[in-house]
Enzyme design. Structure first.
Site, PDB file in Angstrom:
ATOM      1  N   ARG A 124       0.827  -1.216   0.000  1.00 50.30           N
ATOM      2  CA  ARG A 124       0.000   0.000   0.000  1.00 50.30           C
ATOM      3  C   ARG A 124       0.854   1.256   0.000  1.00 50.30           C
ATOM      4  NH1 ARG A 124      -3.536  -0.927   5.146  1.00 50.30           N
ATOM      5  NH2 ARG A 124      -1.544  -1.824   5.775  1.00 50.30           N
ATOM      6  N   LYS A 168      -1.819  -2.662  11.566  1.00 50.14           N
ATOM      7  CA  LYS A 168      -0.546  -2.184  12.135  1.00 50.14           C
ATOM      8  C   LYS A 168      -0.022  -3.176  13.164  1.00 50.14           C
ATOM      9  CE  LYS A 168       1.741   1.961  13.897  1.00 50.14           C
ATOM     10  NZ  LYS A 168       2.778   1.868  12.833  1.00 50.14           N
ATOM     11  N   THR A 211       5.168   7.212  15.642  1.00 51.66           N
ATOM     12  CA  THR A 211       4.833   8.637  15.772  1.00 51.66           C
ATOM     13  C   THR A 211       4.518   8.992  17.208  1.00 51.66           C
ATOM     14  OG1 THR A 211       3.990   8.697  13.517  1.00 51.66           O
ATOM     15  CG2 THR A 211       3.259  10.439  14.996  1.00 51.66           C
ATOM     16  N   HIS A 216      -4.651   3.590  14.965  1.00 51.36           N
ATOM     17  CA  HIS A 216      -4.296   3.189  13.609  1.00 51.36           C
ATOM     18  C   HIS A 216      -5.184   2.048  13.139  1.00 51.36           C
ATOM     19  CE1 HIS A 216      -0.581   5.438  14.451  1.00 51.36           C
ATOM     20  NE2 HIS A 216      -0.416   5.490  13.143  1.00 51.36           N
TER      21      HIS A 216
END
Length: 270
Positions: free
Chosen positions: A14, A161, A168, A157
């Site tokens: 992706r 994930k 982050t 998220h």
């Protein structure tokens, strides 16, 4: 001046497809190749076609070494161990390497940093302009407020994930710790469950949510008695990370060997 020749590792994923599209649409750079793992169903496919663009005749291969030999820069959003191997190839062939991989362990980071002595490596837990501005704000606000303000970081998220807290979230937590002049690892509370007791003053807490197709939401909370400050960034599309990564690759041209981050690329005060 000729275009920067950019190669994409993991080009059929992706993020890889988004990077192909972003490079193709950015002035000053062009795609020179892309690789996937041996045995991938995407080997032999047109790399631009996979990204929804007009076919270019450049096909996906599994020859990573050749890609590093011919490219001026490589963009890597893969996995920690793979990024370490790519850093070593970048050092060998003097190829610019932009790493957006998260979840990198300290011993893996040490190997990447060592490779940065021989080539330009730009690394970022998050490549977006907005998140890096948020990190700068986190550092400044934490430096102004004392530990009467509890610091909490909430992130969400998509359900694919694999690492938590997100890179982050940790970037923001480490920025806040720097602002307060404390060791992040000594104050980080990365999970609460059961009878945990009262919150320890000065800790930086993390809360993690996973679900759906959320690209990335991060909120940094400073909470004191009777008041709360919240700083939030929401990513609506992965293209913001691709834009930042391509910007980093272009910025890295002509720079001396070393390890850089997005604060360097964006010219933000550390």
């Amino acid at each position: 001046m000729s275009d920067l020749k950019v190669g994409i590792v993991g080009c059929a994923g992706r993020m890889g497809r988004m990077l192909v599209k972003q490079v193709t649409q950015t002035e000053g750079c062009s795609i020179c190749g892309g690789v996937e793992q041996t045995g991938s169903d995407y080997l032999g496919k047109d790399i631009h076609g996979l990204a929804g663009l007009e076919p270019s005749g450049i096909t996906v291969t599994d020859d990573t070494t050749h890609l590093f030999e011919m490219a001026d820069a490589i963009i890597d959003f893969t996995a920690p161990a793979t990024s370490v191997a790519h850093a070593k190839l970048a050092a060998k062939y003097q190829t610019i390497l932009v790493i957006g991989t998260t979840g990198i362990a300290p011993e893996e980071q040490a190997e990447i940093t060592e490779s940065g002595q021989k080539t330009v490596i730009v690394q970022g837990a998050n490549m977006s302009l907005g998140v890096n501005l948020l990190a700068q704000l986190a550092r400044k606000v934490a430096g102004i407020l004392d530990d009467e303000f509890d610091i909490e970081i909430l992130e969400m998220h998509h359900h694919h994930k694999v690492d938590a807290p997100s890179g982050t979230a940790l970037l923001l937590g480490k920025a806040a710790a720097e602002g307060r002049g404390v060791d992040h690892d000594a104050v980080a509370d990365r999970g609460r469950d059961g009878i945990t007791g009262a919150r320890k003053r000065g800790d930086i807490g993390y809360a993690v949510l996973r679900g759906g197709n959320v690209v990335g939401d991060h909120t940094l909370i400073f909470a004191a008695e009777n008041e709360r400050i919240e700083l939030t960034h929401k990513a609506g599309d992965r293209s913001i990370f691709a834009r930042g990564a391509v910007r980093a690759a272009l910025w890295a041209q002509g720079k001396p060997a070393g390890n850089y981050d997005m604060m360097d690329v964006l010219g933000l005060e550390g």
